[in-house]
Motif scaffolding. Structure first.
Motif, PDB file in Angstrom:
ATOM      1  N   ILE A 109      -1.561 -10.397  32.288  1.00  0.00           N
ATOM      2  CA  ILE A 109      -1.381  -9.744  33.586  1.00  0.00           C
ATOM      3  C   ILE A 109      -2.713  -9.610  34.322  1.00  0.00           C
ATOM      4  N   ARG A 110      -3.706  -9.195  33.590  1.00  0.00           N
ATOM      5  CA  ARG A 110      -5.024  -8.994  34.208  1.00  0.00           C
ATOM      6  C   ARG A 110      -5.581 -10.315  34.739  1.00  0.00           C
ATOM      7  N   LYS A 111      -5.432 -11.373  33.945  1.00  0.00           N
ATOM      8  CA  LYS A 111      -5.988 -12.669  34.327  1.00  0.00           C
ATOM      9  C   LYS A 111      -5.202 -13.317  35.461  1.00  0.00           C
ATOM     10  N   GLU A 112      -3.867 -13.335  35.347  1.00  0.00           N
ATOM     11  CA  GLU A 112      -3.043 -14.069  36.304  1.00  0.00           C
ATOM     12  C   GLU A 112      -2.865 -13.332  37.628  1.00  0.00           C
ATOM     13  N   LEU A 113      -2.902 -12.004  37.589  1.00  0.00           N
ATOM     14  CA  LEU A 113      -2.616 -11.228  38.795  1.00  0.00           C
ATOM     15  C   LEU A 113      -3.840 -10.505  39.352  1.00  0.00           C
ATOM     16  N   GLY A 114      -4.840 -10.316  38.516  1.00  0.00           N
ATOM     17  CA  GLY A 114      -6.015  -9.592  38.975  1.00  0.00           C
ATOM     18  C   GLY A 114      -5.742  -8.127  39.271  1.00  0.00           C
ATOM     19  N   ILE A 115      -4.698  -7.569  38.653  1.00  0.00           N
ATOM     20  CA  ILE A 115      -4.330  -6.169  38.881  1.00  0.00           C
ATOM     21  C   ILE A 115      -4.651  -5.363  37.628  1.00  0.00           C
ATOM     22  N   PRO A 116      -5.390  -4.274  37.742  1.00  0.00           N
ATOM     23  CA  PRO A 116      -5.746  -3.493  36.558  1.00  0.00           C
ATOM     24  C   PRO A 116      -4.585  -2.662  36.019  1.00  0.00           C
ATOM     25  N   VAL A 117      -4.582  -2.476  34.714  1.00  0.00           N
ATOM     26  CA  VAL A 117      -3.637  -1.548  34.088  1.00  0.00           C
ATOM     27  C   VAL A 117      -4.216  -0.146  34.234  1.00  0.00           C
ATOM     28  N   LYS A 118      -3.447   0.759  34.818  1.00  0.00           N
ATOM     29  CA  LYS A 118      -3.944   2.130  35.053  1.00  0.00           C
ATOM     30  C   LYS A 118      -3.435   3.121  34.003  1.00  0.00           C
ATOM     31  N   PHE A 119      -2.208   2.903  33.519  1.00  0.00           N
ATOM     32  CA  PHE A 119      -1.638   3.776  32.491  1.00  0.00           C
ATOM     33  C   PHE A 119      -0.928   2.929  31.443  1.00  0.00           C
ATOM     34  N   VAL A 120      -0.933   3.411  30.185  1.00  0.00           N
ATOM     35  CA  VAL A 120      -0.183   2.756  29.116  1.00  0.00           C
ATOM     36  C   VAL A 120       0.672   3.796  28.396  1.00  0.00           C
ATOM     37  N   GLY A 121       1.844   3.345  27.982  1.00  0.00           N
ATOM     38  CA  GLY A 121       2.770   4.225  27.275  1.00  0.00           C
ATOM     39  C   GLY A 121       3.046   3.703  25.878  1.00  0.00           C
ATOM     40  N   VAL A 122       3.010   4.613  24.894  1.00  0.00           N
ATOM     41  CA  VAL A 122       3.218   4.198  23.503  1.00  0.00           C
ATOM     42  C   VAL A 122       4.244   5.088  22.789  1.00  0.00           C
ATOM     43  N   GLY A 123       5.197   5.619  23.544  1.00  0.00           N
ATOM     44  CA  GLY A 123       6.205   6.468  22.918  1.00  0.00           C
ATOM     45  C   GLY A 123       7.060   7.172  23.942  1.00  0.00           C
ATOM     46  N   GLU A 124       7.984   7.993  23.437  1.00  0.00           N
ATOM     47  CA  GLU A 124       8.960   8.655  24.299  1.00  0.00           C
ATOM     48  C   GLU A 124       8.565  10.071  24.700  1.00  0.00           C
ATOM     49  N   LYS A 125       7.584  10.657  24.029  1.00  0.00           N
ATOM     50  CA  LYS A 125       7.231  12.047  24.302  1.00  0.00           C
ATOM     51  C   LYS A 125       6.471  12.182  25.622  1.00  0.00           C
ATOM     52  N   ILE A 126       6.430  13.407  26.133  1.00  0.00           N
ATOM     53  CA  ILE A 126       5.845  13.684  27.436  1.00  0.00           C
ATOM     54  C   ILE A 126       4.362  13.335  27.499  1.00  0.00           C
ATOM     55  N   ASP A 127       3.669  13.364  26.350  1.00  0.00           N
ATOM     56  CA  ASP A 127       2.234  13.065  26.350  1.00  0.00           C
ATOM     57  C   ASP A 127       1.924  11.662  25.817  1.00  0.00           C
ATOM     58  N   ASP A 128       2.934  10.800  25.797  1.00  0.00           N
ATOM     59  CA  ASP A 128       2.758   9.457  25.253  1.00  0.00           C
ATOM     60  C   ASP A 128       2.417   8.408  26.306  1.00  0.00           C
ATOM     61  N   LEU A 129       2.048   8.850  27.500  1.00  0.00           N
ATOM     62  CA  LEU A 129       1.542   7.947  28.527  1.00  0.00           C
ATOM     63  C   LEU A 129       0.255   8.533  29.064  1.00  0.00           C
ATOM     64  N   GLN A 130      -0.810   7.738  29.002  1.00  0.00           N
ATOM     65  CA  GLN A 130      -2.117   8.233  29.449  1.00  0.00           C
ATOM     66  C   GLN A 130      -2.887   7.120  30.142  1.00  0.00           C
ATOM     67  N   PRO A 131      -3.944   7.479  30.881  1.00  0.00           N
ATOM     68  CA  PRO A 131      -4.739   6.461  31.565  1.00  0.00           C
ATOM     69  C   PRO A 131      -5.244   5.387  30.612  1.00  0.00           C
ATOM     70  N   PHE A 132      -5.221   4.149  31.073  1.00  0.00           N
ATOM     71  CA  PHE A 132      -5.705   3.034  30.273  1.00  0.00           C
ATOM     72  C   PHE A 132      -7.214   3.143  30.100  1.00  0.00           C
ATOM     73  N   ASP A 133      -7.649   3.054  28.862  1.00  0.00           N
ATOM     74  CA  ASP A 133      -9.074   3.092  28.549  1.00  0.00           C
ATOM     75  C   ASP A 133      -9.440   1.792  27.842  1.00  0.00           C
ATOM     76  N   HIS A 134     -10.291   1.001  28.485  1.00  0.00           N
ATOM     77  CA  HIS A 134     -10.683  -0.307  27.963  1.00  0.00           C
ATOM     78  C   HIS A 134     -11.213  -0.207  26.536  1.00  0.00           C
ATOM     79  N   ASN A 135     -12.120   0.731  26.308  1.00  0.00           N
ATOM     80  CA  ASN A 135     -12.748   0.850  24.989  1.00  0.00           C
ATOM     81  C   ASN A 135     -11.747   1.257  23.920  1.00  0.00           C
ATOM     82  N   ASP A 136     -10.847   2.191  24.269  1.00  0.00           N
ATOM     83  CA  ASP A 136      -9.821   2.612  23.315  1.00  0.00           C
ATOM     84  C   ASP A 136      -8.891   1.464  22.970  1.00  0.00           C
TER      85      ASP A 136
END
Length: 303
Positions: A268-295
């Motif tokens: 997505i980053r390469k083909e569209l040039g659009i940054p990922v701002k948030f990522v989700g890894v579960g169903e709970k309320i705190d399972d979506l947070q800002p995308f951190d490159h290093n993490d």
């Protein structure tokens, strides 16, 4: 469990399929050669990085191997991880500025987790000390307003809504007025999740954007597209379609914990040039947070 640990756990499927696959390929050869590159190409494409992006990765790796005269597979593998890390790109968080409201317009088809992502985003922003208001401008889908109301309550934020079938732009007008009156720092707007009729969607978004520009002329603007990571290259196609009708400033990538194809972030980053701002890894309320490159790099490529 902290979010980094959740991210590591969420990327387990991708790590097993993708990173372990890379380890296997580089461990199978005594010297770097075309057979290694052929195996690597197959793995990259199967990891939903996409053919075009895979070829660029391989070309860049070939250049490094040639220029530095690399023959040892493990040394070439380190170079590959460096290239992949570079392609993922740096973090580009949502912009906040003291004295200005940030307006986040959220778009995406039904079923990708748009409504729940909005509430989770609101929860994360709120717990970082900002006053958040939601606008239920997806008046097209049955029960969308009720669903957002339930999640807004879980996130502990207020919601502005009208009845089903109302004009979305009218909802945004009410929300803008309420945001100003209540001193909101962030206004997050849900929109109808449809793409089958691009003209209608474009007209709707144009009306909403006109209202925002008129009522909140000094606001910082973001348009985020929510994508389901489990759909792989279909998510890239979806993003290209939406890019034709909206000025997308960032992506929200959901369900990373449900796929072995987390390489979609690179594609997505390469083909569209659009940054990922948030990522989700579960169903709970705190399972979506800002995308951190290093993490993300640490969770995916940690040795």
């Amino acid at each position: 469990m902290g979010f980094f640990d959740k991210l590591k756990k969420g990327l387990t499927k991708t790590k097993k399929a993708f990173v372990s696959g890379i380890d296997t390929i580089f461990g199978a050869y005594e010297e770097v050669g075309e057979d290694l590159f052929d195996d690597l190409e197959e793995l990259l494409v199967c990891s939903d990085i996409g053919a075009e992006t895979a070829m660029e990765i391989l070309d860049r790796l070939r250049d490094r191997v040639y220029e530095d005269r690399i023959t040892v597979p493990n040394v070439a593998k380190i170079e590959l991880f460096d290239i992949l890390s570079d392609m993922i790109g740096e973090s580009e968080p949502i912009v906040y500025e003291k004295g200005k409201m940030t307006v986040i317009l959220v778009i995406g088809v039904n079923g990708v987790g748009k409504t729940t992502s909005i509430a989770k985003m609101a929860y994360d922003i709120k717990r970082n000390g900002k006053k958040v208001l939601l606008a239920a401008a997806d008046t097209f889908r049955a029960a969308a307003i009720d669903q957002l109301a339930v999640w807004a309550d879980r996130a502990g934020v207020d919601l502005i809504s009208q009845s089903e079938g109302s004009d979305p732009a009218a909802v945004v007008f009410d929300a803008a007025a309420a945001a100003k009156k209540r001193g909101a720092d962030v206004l997050i707007i849900d929109t109808a999740g449809r793409l089958h009729n691009k003209k209608n969607l474009m007209n709707e978004l144009e009306k909403i954007n006109r209202v925002i520009s008129r009522e909140l002329p000094d606001a910082i603007r973001e348009t985020l597209l929510v994508l389901d990571a489990t759909t792989g290259q279909n998510a890239v196609i979806q993003a290209k379609e939406f890019k034709n009708v909206a000025n997308i400033t960032g992506l929200v990538l959901t369900k990373l914990d449900g796929t072995a194809k987390g390489g979609i972030v690179i594609s997505i980053r390469k083909e569209l040039g659009i940054p990922v701002k948030f990522v989700g890894v579960g169903e709970k309320i705190d399972d979506l947070q800002p995308f951190d490159h290093n993490d993300f790099i640490g969770a995916l490529f940690e040795r």
